[in-house]
Design a protein around this motif. Structure first.
Motif, short mmCIF file in Angstrom:
data_model
loop_
_atom_site.label_atom_id
_atom_site.label_comp_id
_atom_site.label_asym_id
_atom_site.label_seq_id
_atom_site.Cartn_x
_atom_site.Cartn_y
_atom_site.Cartn_z
N GLY A 237 114.25 17.70 43.07
CA GLY A 237 113.87 18.99 42.50
C GLY A 237 113.79 18.88 40.99
N PRO A 238 112.98 19.72 40.34
CA PRO A 238 112.88 19.67 38.88
C PRO A 238 114.17 20.11 38.21
N THR A 239 114.53 19.44 37.12
CA THR A 239 115.70 19.85 36.34
C THR A 239 115.33 21.08 35.51
N SER A 240 116.34 21.73 34.96
CA SER A 240 116.08 22.90 34.11
C SER A 240 115.25 22.52 32.89
N ASP A 241 115.50 21.33 32.33
CA ASP A 241 114.72 20.87 31.17
C ASP A 241 113.27 20.62 31.56
N GLU A 242 113.06 20.00 32.72
CA GLU A 242 111.69 19.72 33.17
C GLU A 242 110.94 21.03 33.44
N LEU A 243 111.65 21.99 34.01
CA LEU A 243 111.01 23.27 34.30
C LEU A 243 110.66 24.01 33.01
N GLU A 244 111.55 23.98 32.05
CA GLU A 244 111.29 24.63 30.76
C GLU A 244 110.08 24.00 30.06
N ALA A 245 110.04 22.67 30.09
CA ALA A 245 108.91 21.96 29.45
C ALA A 245 107.60 22.27 30.17
N ALA A 246 107.65 22.33 31.50
CA ALA A 246 106.45 22.61 32.28
C ALA A 246 105.93 24.01 31.98
N ARG A 247 106.83 24.97 31.93
CA ARG A 247 106.41 26.35 31.63
C ARG A 247 105.81 26.46 30.23
N ALA A 248 106.35 25.69 29.30
CA ALA A 248 105.81 25.71 27.94
C ALA A 248 104.38 25.16 27.91
N ILE A 249 104.12 24.10 28.68
CA ILE A 249 102.77 23.52 28.72
C ILE A 249 101.79 24.51 29.35
N VAL A 250 102.19 25.11 30.47
CA VAL A 250 101.31 26.07 31.14
C VAL A 250 101.01 27.24 30.21
N ALA A 251 102.02 27.76 29.55
CA ALA A 251 101.84 28.90 28.64
C ALA A 251 100.93 28.55 27.47
N ALA A 252 101.07 27.32 26.95
CA ALA A 252 100.26 26.91 25.80
C ALA A 252 98.78 26.89 26.15
N PHE A 253 98.44 26.37 27.33
CA PHE A 253 97.03 26.30 27.72
C PHE A 253 96.47 27.66 28.13
N GLU A 254 97.35 28.61 28.42
CA GLU A 254 96.89 29.95 28.78
C GLU A 254 96.60 30.83 27.56
#
Length: 293
Positions: A237-254
């Protein structure tokens, strides 16, 4: 993005053990593989089949994915297993010793003949030298909707037996086969689960092999004991750090200013749209895990 179903932990449960089938209803495994094959003695096959199918029809396994592993079709029990399983309608039926796409076509034909609902999928054990030599063709069966193929499961113990390769820490001898299987699965859009770890007393070794499997691209690990569930769920499962980083990437491209950009700077690194697609999958997996739990 297609719906993601967590398959971090897939626990084999002996179909002949009624107590184990009951206990499985309270376990935190993503997948329960109710076994009619290796874990069941020949004189208990019929009883195990009836017991497992009754338990599946009864339900009460919650959000866990329920899979029944049958005996191979060329054994005295395989045909009866498949007929009974079709009526029980599990999430999937796991076929042992798949060595060709033709086997999957035969399974799909029988499932349809026996009236299995469309939602019952087919998983294939990759555990023979012939399978290793024909991985692409076997995985391509997923493009034939009648085969219902949706997942590979590595049978590393059988591969060790058939090839005489030693199962040593790091699995150097197995890695080429494991990676070829991952590549074949990804090429045809199906999931893939790593093989079992045999030493129940070696928690560090088990975790290391989970981490290796995760890094190789597996969706989860098949397990032989409930004590292995927690570590597999954590590692795959994704770690909290991985999830935070992923959400930041998705938000940036949106952001509107990035709508037509292929590459953007983010937190000191250059991020491409392919990273955004990877990030969306991490977020979707985390959300699916949260919903299941």
């Amino acid at each position: 993005m297609s719906t993601i179903r967590p398959r971090r932990s897939a626990l084999y449960m002996p179909g002949s053990n009624a107590r184990a089938l009951e206990k499985a209803k309270a376990l935190a495994a993503d997948v329960l593989i109710l076994d009619l094959e290796d874990a069941v003695a020949p004189d208990a096959k019929s009883v195990a089949r009836d017991q497992v199918c009754a338990a599946v029809r009864e339900g009460r396994y919650g959000s866990r994915e329920v899979v029944i592993r049958i005996n191979a079709l060329d054994t005295p029990w395989g045909e009866n297993d498949l007929a009974a399983v079709a009526g029980a309608a599990p999430d999937a039926v796991l076929i042992p010793k798949v060595s060709s796409a033709e086997t999957l076509a035969a399974v799909g034909l029988r499932l349809r003949r026996h009236g299995a609902p469309e939602r019952t999928r087919v998983w294939a054990m990759i555990e023979t030298p012939f399978a290793l030599l024909d991985l692409s063709a076997i995985a391509s069966a997923a493009y034939d909707v009648d085969t219902r193929l949706s997942c590979f499961v590595m049978g590393t113990n059988d591969l060790a037996k058939e090839t005489r390769a030693r199962l040593l820490p790091g699995r150097a001898a197995m890695l080429p086969w494991l990676m070829n299987a991952v590549a074949a699965a990804r090429a045809y859009g199906i999931d893939i689960l790593d093989g079992v770890y045999n030493n129940l007393s070696d928690e560090a070794g088990f975790r290391a092999e989970c981490e290796q499997g995760r890094d190789c691209g597996f969706d989860g690990k098949s397990l032989i004991h409930p004590s292995q569930i927690s570590a597999a769920n954590e590692v795959f499962g994704p770690t909290s750090d991985e999830l935070e980083a992923a959400r930041a990437i998705v938000a940036a491209f949106e952001r509107p200013e990035n709508a037509h950009k292929g590459v953007i700077p983010l937190n000191g690194r250059m991020v491409e749209r392919l990273h955004a697609e990877m990030a969306k999958r991490v977020v979707a997996l985390a959300e699916a895990i949260a919903e299941r739990e």
